[in-house]
Design a protein around this motif. Structure first.
Motif, PDB file in Angstrom:
ATOM      1  N   GLY A 194       0.825  -1.194   0.000  1.00 28.28           N
ATOM      2  CA  GLY A 194       0.000   0.000   0.000  1.00 28.28           C
ATOM      3  C   GLY A 194       0.863   1.249   0.000  1.00 28.28           C
ATOM      4  N   VAL A 195       0.284   2.350  -0.460  1.00 26.51           N
ATOM      5  CA  VAL A 195       0.958   3.647  -0.452  1.00 26.51           C
ATOM      6  C   VAL A 195      -0.076   4.713  -0.115  1.00 26.51           C
ATOM      7  N   LEU A 196       0.304   5.624   0.772  1.00 30.85           N
ATOM      8  CA  LEU A 196      -0.523   6.781   1.109  1.00 30.85           C
ATOM      9  C   LEU A 196       0.239   8.049   0.768  1.00 30.85           C
ATOM     10  N   VAL A 197      -0.441   9.008   0.167  1.00 28.40           N
ATOM     11  CA  VAL A 197       0.190  10.293  -0.141  1.00 28.40           C
ATOM     12  C   VAL A 197      -0.751  11.422   0.244  1.00 28.40           C
ATOM     13  N   GLY A 198      -0.181  12.472   0.824  1.00 30.23           N
ATOM     14  CA  GLY A 198      -0.927  13.684   1.135  1.00 30.23           C
ATOM     15  C   GLY A 198      -0.177  14.892   0.610  1.00 30.23           C
ATOM     16  N   LEU A 199      -0.879  15.784  -0.060  1.00 34.98           N
ATOM     17  CA  LEU A 199      -0.276  16.969  -0.668  1.00 34.98           C
ATOM     18  C   LEU A 199      -0.986  18.222  -0.162  1.00 34.98           C
ATOM     19  N   GLU A 200      -0.205  19.228   0.181  1.00 31.32           N
ATOM     20  CA  GLU A 200      -0.778  20.514   0.566  1.00 31.32           C
ATOM     21  C   GLU A 200       0.038  21.645  -0.064  1.00 31.32           C
ATOM     22  N   ASP A 201       1.198  21.949   0.527  1.00 35.46           N
ATOM     23  CA  ASP A 201       2.031  23.029  -0.018  1.00 35.46           C
ATOM     24  C   ASP A 201       2.462  22.715  -1.448  1.00 35.46           C
ATOM     25  N   SER A 202       2.838  21.470  -1.715  1.00 28.36           N
ATOM     26  CA  SER A 202       3.264  21.080  -3.060  1.00 28.36           C
ATOM     27  C   SER A 202       2.117  21.228  -4.060  1.00 28.36           C
ATOM     28  N   TYR A 203       0.923  20.899  -3.638  1.00 32.40           N
ATOM     29  CA  TYR A 203      -0.278  21.027  -4.472  1.00 32.40           C
ATOM     30  C   TYR A 203      -0.565  22.489  -4.775  1.00 32.40           C
ATOM     31  N   GLN A 204      -0.523  23.307  -3.754  1.00 33.99           N
ATOM     32  CA  GLN A 204      -0.837  24.730  -3.945  1.00 33.99           C
ATOM     33  C   GLN A 204       0.228  25.434  -4.790  1.00 33.99           C
ATOM     34  N   LYS A 205       1.505  25.101  -4.576  1.00 30.61           N
ATOM     35  CA  LYS A 205       2.569  25.741  -5.359  1.00 30.61           C
ATOM     36  C   LYS A 205       2.507  25.355  -6.830  1.00 30.61           C
ATOM     37  N   ALA A 206       2.083  24.128  -7.108  1.00 34.57           N
ATOM     38  CA  ALA A 206       1.976  23.700  -8.496  1.00 34.57           C
ATOM     39  C   ALA A 206       0.890  24.471  -9.244  1.00 34.57           C
ATOM     40  N   LEU A 207      -0.101  24.963  -8.499  1.00 34.19           N
ATOM     41  CA  LEU A 207      -1.251  25.614  -9.125  1.00 34.19           C
ATOM     42  C   LEU A 207      -1.262  27.130  -8.975  1.00 34.19           C
ATOM     43  N   GLU A 208      -0.422  27.685  -8.105  1.00 30.45           N
ATOM     44  CA  GLU A 208      -0.586  29.081  -7.703  1.00 30.45           C
ATOM     45  C   GLU A 208      -0.373  30.082  -8.835  1.00 30.45           C
ATOM     46  N   LYS A 209       0.397  29.738  -9.845  1.00 32.09           N
ATOM     47  CA  LYS A 209       0.640  30.672 -10.940  1.00 32.09           C
ATOM     48  C   LYS A 209      -0.282  30.432 -12.129  1.00 32.09           C
ATOM     49  N   HIS A 210      -1.297  29.591 -11.912  1.00 38.34           N
ATOM     50  CA  HIS A 210      -2.265  29.288 -12.961  1.00 38.34           C
ATOM     51  C   HIS A 210      -3.667  29.558 -12.422  1.00 38.34           C
ATOM     52  N   ASN A 211      -4.425  30.297 -13.158  1.00 35.06           N
ATOM     53  CA  ASN A 211      -5.773  30.640 -12.718  1.00 35.06           C
ATOM     54  C   ASN A 211      -6.760  29.570 -13.182  1.00 35.06           C
ATOM     55  N   TYR A 212      -6.593  28.348 -12.630  1.00 38.78           N
ATOM     56  CA  TYR A 212      -7.445  27.250 -13.033  1.00 38.78           C
ATOM     57  C   TYR A 212      -8.816  27.340 -12.375  1.00 38.78           C
ATOM     58  N   PRO A 213      -9.877  26.948 -13.089  1.00 39.82           N
ATOM     59  CA  PRO A 213     -11.183  26.832 -12.441  1.00 39.82           C
ATOM     60  C   PRO A 213     -11.180  25.681 -11.439  1.00 39.82           C
TER      61      PRO A 213
END
Length: 290
Positions: free
Chosen positions: A19-38
């Motif tokens: 099994g593998v568990l992954v949680g993303l927060e800062d990495s998720y937000q930084k990947a999206l912060e310069k893109h105005n995605y809906p």
């Protein structure tokens, strides 16, 4: 959420199941912060990032795993990639209005998806994933069941601030019977999206498998990191002729190249152009582009 920005393997002591568990927060937000995605793109791209991170746990060498989905409708590209150091980045291309409640499969009209293993040294491998489920998880489960004949269960979820994933798979080994997988996968299927997003990994595993001998490996950090560089951006210009580039310089004064992942800007001038073509002219095998 204490298990944010990390990947953690799960071990069943008496079963050939991983099994593998992954949680993303800062990495998720930084990947999206310069893109105005809906919102719907943010959500689906978050699931793609969690999936790429989970799947990259299989890498046994230096390189990266790229999860890419393409469609012929308003969403033309969804892509997430993660390397052996758990450096993560993602990109989406779309146009027009998108419904907030659209499912993964609804976004990808006439869609196709691929998993690419790209080692730093050696041959690239790509597997095509049939889009035969409503969700990203269902499509990937079908791929592993058909192509590798390994029973697999996946859960991916993302909201405005977090993304998370849970992966279970039978190991290619003797010893685990069908009954074991049926039991474990049934227990895992009771996992709710909110629990995956909010519970720490120890609590989550106890809630699902408290009657099993199950434990967690030490967690590895996950981070957003783009490996773009001035040299790589310069290399992209080599697919154009000197005359084409000179035309851009004459018109604009500079040639600007922006990284599609992190939006970093690289600027090139006349001196860079002359140096680039003087290097290729004098280099062995300069008649081909590498």
């Amino acid at each position: 959420m204490s298990n944010s920005d990390q990947i953690q393997r799960v071990l069943f002591d008496e079963l050939d199941i991983r099994g593998v568990l992954v949680g993303l927060e800062d990495s998720y937000q930084k990947a999206l912060e310069k893109h105005n995605y809906p919102q719907v793109i943010r959500r689906v791209l978050g699931e793609m990032m969690a999936a790429a991170t989970v799947l990259s746990s299989n890498l046994k060498f230096k390189g990266r795993l790229i999860l890419q989905a393409q469609g012929e409708g308003n969403v033309s590209l969804l892509m997430a990639e993660c390397n052996d150091q758990h450096d993560l980045r993602a990109i989406a291309r779309y146009e027009g209005e998108l419904p907030d409640d659209a499912s993964f499969i609804e976004l990808l009209e006439k869609g196709r998806m691929a998993i690419t293993i790209d080692p730093d040294q050696g041959q690239r491998y790509q597997g095509v994933v049939p889009l035969e489920g409503e969700t990203l998880a269902a499509c990937l489960e079908g791929y592993f069941g058909q192509s590798e004949q390994l029973p697999t269960q996946m859960h991916f979820v993302a909201d405005d601030t977090h993304a998370a994933g849970f992966f279970l798979q039978v190991l290619p080994a003797d010893g685990t019977g069908e009954e074991d997988w049926t039991r474990i996968s049934h227990l895992a299927s009771t996992l709710k999206d909110e629990e995956l997003l909010t519970l720490d990994n120890n609590t989550l595993l106890y809630r699902l498998f408290h009657e099993e001998q199950c434990r967690l490996y030490e967690a590895d950090p996950v981070q957003f990191r783009c490996d773009c560089s001035r040299d790589r951006s310069l290399n992209t210009l080599k697919f154009m002729t000197k005359e084409e580039l000179q035309g851009i310089l004459d018109e604009q004064g500079n040639i600007d190249v922006a990284c599609q992942f992190c939006s970093e800007q690289y600027h090139f001038d006349q001196a860079d152009l002359e140096l680039m073509f003087s290097d290729t002219a004098s280099a062995p095998g300069s008649d081909s582009v590498h």
